[in-house]
Write an enzyme that holds these catalytic residues in place. Structure first.
Site, PDB file in Angstrom:
ATOM      1  N   ARG A  12      -3.597  17.433  -1.049  1.00 30.55           N
ATOM      2  CA  ARG A  12      -3.654  17.380  -2.512  1.00 30.55           C
ATOM      3  C   ARG A  12      -4.320  16.089  -2.970  1.00 30.55           C
ATOM      4  O   ARG A  12      -4.150  15.037  -2.360  1.00 30.55           O
ATOM      5  CB  ARG A  12      -2.242  17.477  -3.088  1.00 30.55           C
ATOM      6  CG  ARG A  12      -2.178  17.445  -4.607  1.00 30.55           C
ATOM      7  CD  ARG A  12      -0.755  17.625  -5.090  1.00 30.55           C
ATOM      8  NE  ARG A  12      -0.219  18.916  -4.681  1.00 30.55           N
ATOM      9  CZ  ARG A  12       1.026  19.310  -4.916  1.00 30.55           C
ATOM     10  NH1 ARG A  12       1.866  18.503  -5.528  1.00 30.55           N
ATOM     11  NH2 ARG A  12       1.430  20.499  -4.535  1.00 30.55           N
ATOM     12  N   LYS A  14      -4.293  13.619  -6.210  1.00 29.90           N
ATOM     13  CA  LYS A  14      -3.646  13.250  -7.462  1.00 29.90           C
ATOM     14  C   LYS A  14      -4.519  12.216  -8.158  1.00 29.90           C
ATOM     15  O   LYS A  14      -5.144  11.374  -7.497  1.00 29.90           O
ATOM     16  CB  LYS A  14      -2.250  12.661  -7.215  1.00 29.90           C
ATOM     17  CG  LYS A  14      -1.241  13.647  -6.654  1.00 29.90           C
ATOM     18  CD  LYS A  14       0.115  12.974  -6.488  1.00 29.90           C
ATOM     19  CE  LYS A  14       1.145  13.921  -5.924  1.00 29.90           C
ATOM     20  NZ  LYS A  14       2.468  13.246  -5.736  1.00 29.90           N
ATOM     21  N   TYR A  91       2.976  -4.431  10.763  1.00 33.85           N
ATOM     22  CA  TYR A  91       1.995  -4.057  11.779  1.00 33.85           C
ATOM     23  C   TYR A  91       1.091  -5.240  12.132  1.00 33.85           C
ATOM     24  O   TYR A  91       0.531  -5.887  11.251  1.00 33.85           O
ATOM     25  CB  TYR A  91       1.127  -2.905  11.283  1.00 33.85           C
ATOM     26  CG  TYR A  91       1.733  -1.530  11.414  1.00 33.85           C
ATOM     27  CD1 TYR A  91       3.101  -1.316  11.241  1.00 33.85           C
ATOM     28  CD2 TYR A  91       0.937  -0.421  11.690  1.00 33.85           C
ATOM     29  CE1 TYR A  91       3.653  -0.056  11.349  1.00 33.85           C
ATOM     30  CE2 TYR A  91       1.480   0.847  11.803  1.00 33.85           C
ATOM     31  CZ  TYR A  91       2.836   1.027  11.634  1.00 33.85           C
ATOM     32  OH  TYR A  91       3.380   2.281  11.739  1.00 33.85           O
ATOM     33  N   VAL A  99      -2.949   3.800   4.567  1.00 33.27           N
ATOM     34  CA  VAL A  99      -3.073   3.131   3.275  1.00 33.27           C
ATOM     35  C   VAL A  99      -2.085   3.684   2.264  1.00 33.27           C
ATOM     36  O   VAL A  99      -1.632   2.964   1.367  1.00 33.27           O
ATOM     37  CB  VAL A  99      -4.525   3.222   2.758  1.00 33.27           C
ATOM     38  CG1 VAL A  99      -4.886   4.655   2.358  1.00 33.27           C
ATOM     39  CG2 VAL A  99      -4.757   2.259   1.612  1.00 33.27           C
ATOM     40  N   ASP A 100      -1.696   4.954   2.392  1.00 35.98           N
ATOM     41  CA  ASP A 100      -0.703   5.505   1.474  1.00 35.98           C
ATOM     42  C   ASP A 100       0.660   4.847   1.681  1.00 35.98           C
ATOM     43  O   ASP A 100       1.371   4.548   0.711  1.00 35.98           O
ATOM     44  CB  ASP A 100      -0.603   7.023   1.616  1.00 35.98           C
ATOM     45  CG  ASP A 100      -0.346   7.488   3.045  1.00 35.98           C
ATOM     46  OD1 ASP A 100      -0.539   6.703   4.011  1.00 35.98           O
ATOM     47  OD2 ASP A 100       0.043   8.662   3.216  1.00 35.98           O
ATOM     48  N   ARG A 101       1.015   4.575   2.935  1.00 41.24           N
ATOM     49  CA  ARG A 101       2.270   3.873   3.209  1.00 41.24           C
ATOM     50  C   ARG A 101       2.199   2.439   2.695  1.00 41.24           C
ATOM     51  O   ARG A 101       3.161   1.923   2.111  1.00 41.24           O
ATOM     52  CB  ARG A 101       2.570   3.889   4.713  1.00 41.24           C
ATOM     53  CG  ARG A 101       2.890   5.272   5.258  1.00 41.24           C
ATOM     54  CD  ARG A 101       2.944   5.281   6.779  1.00 41.24           C
ATOM     55  NE  ARG A 101       4.023   4.438   7.294  1.00 41.24           N
ATOM     56  CZ  ARG A 101       4.098   4.032   8.562  1.00 41.24           C
ATOM     57  NH1 ARG A 101       3.160   4.342   9.429  1.00 41.24           N
ATOM     58  NH2 ARG A 101       5.115   3.283   8.951  1.00 41.24           N
ATOM     59  N   THR A 122       2.696  16.032   4.695  1.00 44.99           N
ATOM     60  CA  THR A 122       2.448  16.665   5.988  1.00 44.99           C
ATOM     61  C   THR A 122       3.365  16.047   7.029  1.00 44.99           C
ATOM     62  O   THR A 122       3.976  16.743   7.845  1.00 44.99           O
ATOM     63  CB  THR A 122       0.977  16.477   6.397  1.00 44.99           C
ATOM     64  OG1 THR A 122       0.138  17.065   5.395  1.00 44.99           O
ATOM     65  CG2 THR A 122       0.700  17.129   7.736  1.00 44.99           C
TER      66      THR A 122
END
Length: 249
Positions: A12, A14, A91, A99-101, A122
């Protein structure tokens, strides 16, 4: 300056106007798939700069770029940084943290509290941020949806979706729903318990992603944060990361 924010996930897209986390406009969304051309993106989505968080495949990312290119003077892709906005990731190799995390953690930093950030897309991701802004690490597992898809791929007689959660189900389709959701719930609870042991107090639990509502219904104190990646992206944009790779038009 007119700015838009884009969160390109695996299934998706957004998008929202604005680059201040507290002033994000209405969030729109489009489902996408392999070969998506994003032709349904509203015509009003155009301006000076597009800030993009992308975890989708290179082909899907290229398809989005093809649409955004004529609409924006500048396109900037967010990237994971070792430190940003008072937050430090765990990390050693920043590029290995999605990058979303990273953006979700950046948004969580604004809370000023310890937060366990759980993304349900996912994959199911869990990341612990302490009150000082230090990322203590995280976990990645299949989401309930991916569990169902994997079982169905190996055993076609097992339904791909449907069913009602029960602690002890008396029908296969309900047992599938209960087992896959229950596995996610158990991982979240163990992570919360271990976080509380590590930090000395129970962190807040923030849920986001398309699969979050189903799990939130079974966790009484979970906080729904459906715009979390976009909020983190807005904060990233406001911080003005001059080193992020741009495509100037």
């Amino acid at each position: 300056m007119s700015a838009w924010l884009f969160d390109l996930g695996n299934t998706r897209l957004k998008f929202a106007r604005g680059k201040v986390a507290s002033d994000i406009g209405e969030v729109g969304s489009l489902d996408h798939h392999a070969g998506a051309d994003f032709s349904e993106l509203p015509d009003e989505v155009r301006g000076d700069i597009a800030w993009v968080s992308a975890v989708a495949s290179p082909a899907v990312r290229a398809a989005l770029l093809a649409v955004l290119g004529p609409r924006f003077a500048r396109i900037s892709f967010a990237r994971t940084l070792p430190r940003c906005g008072g937050m430090q990731i765990a990390y050693a190799v920043p590029a290995r943290l999605g990058v979303d995390r990273f953006l979700s953690l950046l948004a969580a930093r604004s809370a000023g509290d310890a937060v366990l950030v759980c993304g349900v897309g996912t994959a199911l991701t869990l990341d612990l941020l302490d009150a000082s802004g230090l990322h203590r690490g995280g976990r990645i597992a299949p989401s309930p949806t991916l569990m169902r898809e994997s079982l169905h791929a190996r055993a076609r007689q097992l339904p791909l979706d449907g069913g009602t959660y029960a602690e002890f189900a008396d029908d296969t389709i309900d047992a599938l729903a209960s087992g896959c959701e229950g596995a996610a719930l158990a991982l979240i609870q163990r992570s919360r318990d271990e976080a509380a042991r590590l930090l000395g107090a129970m962190p807040r639990l923030w849920l986001h992603g398309g699969g979050a509502p189903a799990l939130q219904a079974r966790i009484h104190d979970a906080e729904s944060k459906p715009r979390l990646v976009l909020e983190g992206l807005a904060r990233y944009a406001a911080l003005g990361d001059a080193s992020s790779p741009d495509l100037a038009r």
